[in-house]
Write a protein that holds these residues in place. Structure first.
Motif, PDB file in Angstrom:
ATOM      1  N   GLY A 194      45.522  31.755  52.276  1.00 10.59           N
ATOM      2  CA  GLY A 194      46.811  32.040  51.955  1.00 10.59           C
ATOM      3  C   GLY A 194      46.946  32.046  50.391  1.00 10.59           C
ATOM      4  N   LYS A 195      46.064  31.384  49.602  1.00 10.14           N
ATOM      5  CA  LYS A 195      45.889  31.230  48.278  1.00 10.14           C
ATOM      6  C   LYS A 195      45.469  32.462  47.679  1.00 10.14           C
ATOM      7  N   ASN A 196      45.853  32.407  46.018  1.00 12.44           N
ATOM      8  CA  ASN A 196      45.038  33.428  45.230  1.00 12.44           C
ATOM      9  C   ASN A 196      43.802  33.045  44.954  1.00 12.44           C
ATOM     10  N   ILE A 197      42.803  33.883  44.907  1.00 11.26           N
ATOM     11  CA  ILE A 197      41.341  33.492  44.781  1.00 11.26           C
ATOM     12  C   ILE A 197      40.658  34.537  43.705  1.00 11.26           C
ATOM     13  N   THR A 198      39.738  34.052  43.351  1.00  9.94           N
ATOM     14  CA  THR A 198      38.920  35.003  42.323  1.00  9.94           C
ATOM     15  C   THR A 198      37.684  35.210  42.979  1.00  9.94           C
ATOM     16  N   ILE A 199      37.116  36.476  42.989  1.00  8.36           N
ATOM     17  CA  ILE A 199      35.787  36.726  43.661  1.00  8.36           C
ATOM     18  C   ILE A 199      35.151  37.657  42.593  1.00  8.36           C
ATOM     19  N   ARG A 200      33.897  37.237  42.692  1.00 11.78           N
ATOM     20  CA  ARG A 200      32.969  38.134  42.129  1.00 11.78           C
ATOM     21  C   ARG A 200      31.960  38.787  43.080  1.00 11.78           C
ATOM     22  N   LYS A 201      31.868  39.894  43.141  1.00 11.40           N
ATOM     23  CA  LYS A 201      31.297  40.447  44.459  1.00 11.40           C
ATOM     24  C   LYS A 201      29.889  40.621  44.278  1.00 11.40           C
ATOM     25  N   ARG A 202      29.338  40.920  42.928  1.00 13.68           N
ATOM     26  CA  ARG A 202      28.157  40.790  42.646  1.00 13.68           C
ATOM     27  C   ARG A 202      28.117  40.209  40.987  1.00 13.68           C
ATOM     28  N   ASP A 203      26.866  39.572  40.619  1.00 17.42           N
ATOM     29  CA  ASP A 203      26.911  39.087  39.295  1.00 17.42           C
ATOM     30  C   ASP A 203      26.994  39.946  38.407  1.00 17.42           C
ATOM     31  N   ASP A 204      26.673  41.271  38.397  1.00 21.02           N
ATOM     32  CA  ASP A 204      26.913  42.107  37.435  1.00 21.02           C
ATOM     33  C   ASP A 204      28.506  43.061  37.664  1.00 21.02           C
ATOM     34  N   LEU A 205      29.220  42.420  38.267  1.00 24.70           N
ATOM     35  CA  LEU A 205      30.419  43.081  38.388  1.00 24.70           C
ATOM     36  C   LEU A 205      31.657  42.114  37.965  1.00 24.70           C
ATOM     37  N   PRO A 206      32.819  42.649  37.537  1.00 25.79           N
ATOM     38  CA  PRO A 206      33.608  41.537  36.695  1.00 25.79           C
ATOM     39  C   PRO A 206      34.302  40.925  38.208  1.00 25.79           C
ATOM     40  N   GLU A 207      34.948  39.753  37.814  1.00 24.47           N
ATOM     41  CA  GLU A 207      35.952  39.136  38.585  1.00 24.47           C
ATOM     42  C   GLU A 207      36.929  39.754  39.042  1.00 24.47           C
ATOM     43  N   GLU A 208      37.394  39.670  40.304  1.00 21.89           N
ATOM     44  CA  GLU A 208      38.652  40.199  40.678  1.00 21.89           C
ATOM     45  C   GLU A 208      39.491  39.427  41.222  1.00 21.89           C
ATOM     46  N   LYS A 209      40.774  39.388  41.400  1.00 24.37           N
ATOM     47  CA  LYS A 209      41.707  38.487  41.935  1.00 24.37           C
ATOM     48  C   LYS A 209      42.366  39.220  43.407  1.00 24.37           C
TER      49      LYS A 209
END
Ligand code: BT5
Length: 240
Positions: A194-209
């Motif tokens: 239910g919360k807004n989260i930040t994920i980095r799918k791989r170390d070489d990819l930018p963070e996504e919300k």
């Protein structure tokens, strides 16, 4: 469950992968210290000789579709053992156990392949149960250890026995039904739905919300992306 113990080893996961063929299904490898403890994505797992848990389990009979859930099965198992010490544990998707936001355990599941075909898995876990405070402070992210949370030294053998018993007790059910049989136990230990989260799918990819919506029947994270579309995330790091 057969347990092989080492004083010093490079990595219990590496050992189990290198000797996979000769090790029986459900063999556990434990070490007092690791000289090359590994995390995911070639990260390091700090493994000093201070009565912590460094453990890998050889698994040869897992249905392909449940393989991604092995990490979650061990997360739930280890959380239950830590909770026996009256410490509240949270699961941080996909593979961390946290105590008050600090990482107390991490899990690394690796496939073994013969001629490019997967013939089983090595499921490894590092748990800080008697970590020295100074060493803990040197970890680049907030980290916890059970002795420091409870204010007393932990009997490592007792902890390890309890972990292996818990692991074995639920394993047949898990191997048969997969994530369905641990979903409830998993969901009650996560707090970001239910919360807004930040994920980095791989170390070489930018963070996504994203907005976290659910953990689906297969144990994958379901999110709403910024285009308001549902997306299923299979791996990555949740940044809290
Ligand atoms: C993990 O990776 O959390 C998986 C760790 C698996 C370790 C076990 S020990 C037995 C078996 N044999 C091995 O060689 N490995 C397995 P990851 O999500 O990539 O997290 C790694 C990150 O955790 C590091 O980059 C640090 O920020 C942090 N870290 C390293 N050592 C730590 C420790 N002892 N306690 C808490 N955090 C740690």
């Amino acid at each position: 469950m057969k347990l092989i113990k080492f004083k010093t080893i490079n990595s219990t996961n590496t050992y189990a992968l290198n000797r996979f063929q000769e090790l029986e299904d459900m063999t556990a490898i434990a070490a007092k210290t690791q000289t090359d403890g590994r995390g995911r994505f070639e990260r390091k797992w700090l493994s000093p000789d201070c009565e912590n848990i460094y453990l890998s389990i050889v698994l040869k009979q897992i249905k392909k579709e449940f393989a991604p859930n092995l990490t979650q099965y061990l997360c739930v198992t280890a959380a239950k053992v830590i909770e026996k010490y009256s410490v509240k544990v949270q699961i941080k998707w996909p593979n961390d156990l946290l105590v008050e936001g600090k990482k107390i355990a991490g899990i690394l599941c690796e496939a073994h392949t013969t001629h490019n075909i997967s013939d089983g898995f090595v499921l490894g876990i590092g748990i800080n149960i008697n970590m020295n405070e100074d060493v803990l402070r040197n970890i680049d992210k907030p980290a916890a250890s059970l002795n420091l949370e409870t204010g007393t030294n932990i009997d490592k053998q007792k902890f390890l026995d309890s972990l292996l018993i818990e692991f074995e007790a639920g394993f047949d059910g898990f191997a048969e039904k997969g994530f369905a049989c641990i979903r409830e136990d998993y969901l009650k230990r996560i707090n970001f739905l239910g919360k807004n989260i930040t994920i980095r799918k791989r170390d070489d990819l930018p963070e996504e919300k994203f907005q976290a919506l659910d953990i689906n029947e297969s144990g994958n994270l379901v999110v709403l992306n910024k285009e308001k579309q549902r997306e299923i995330i299979f791996s990555g790091d949740l940044i809290l």
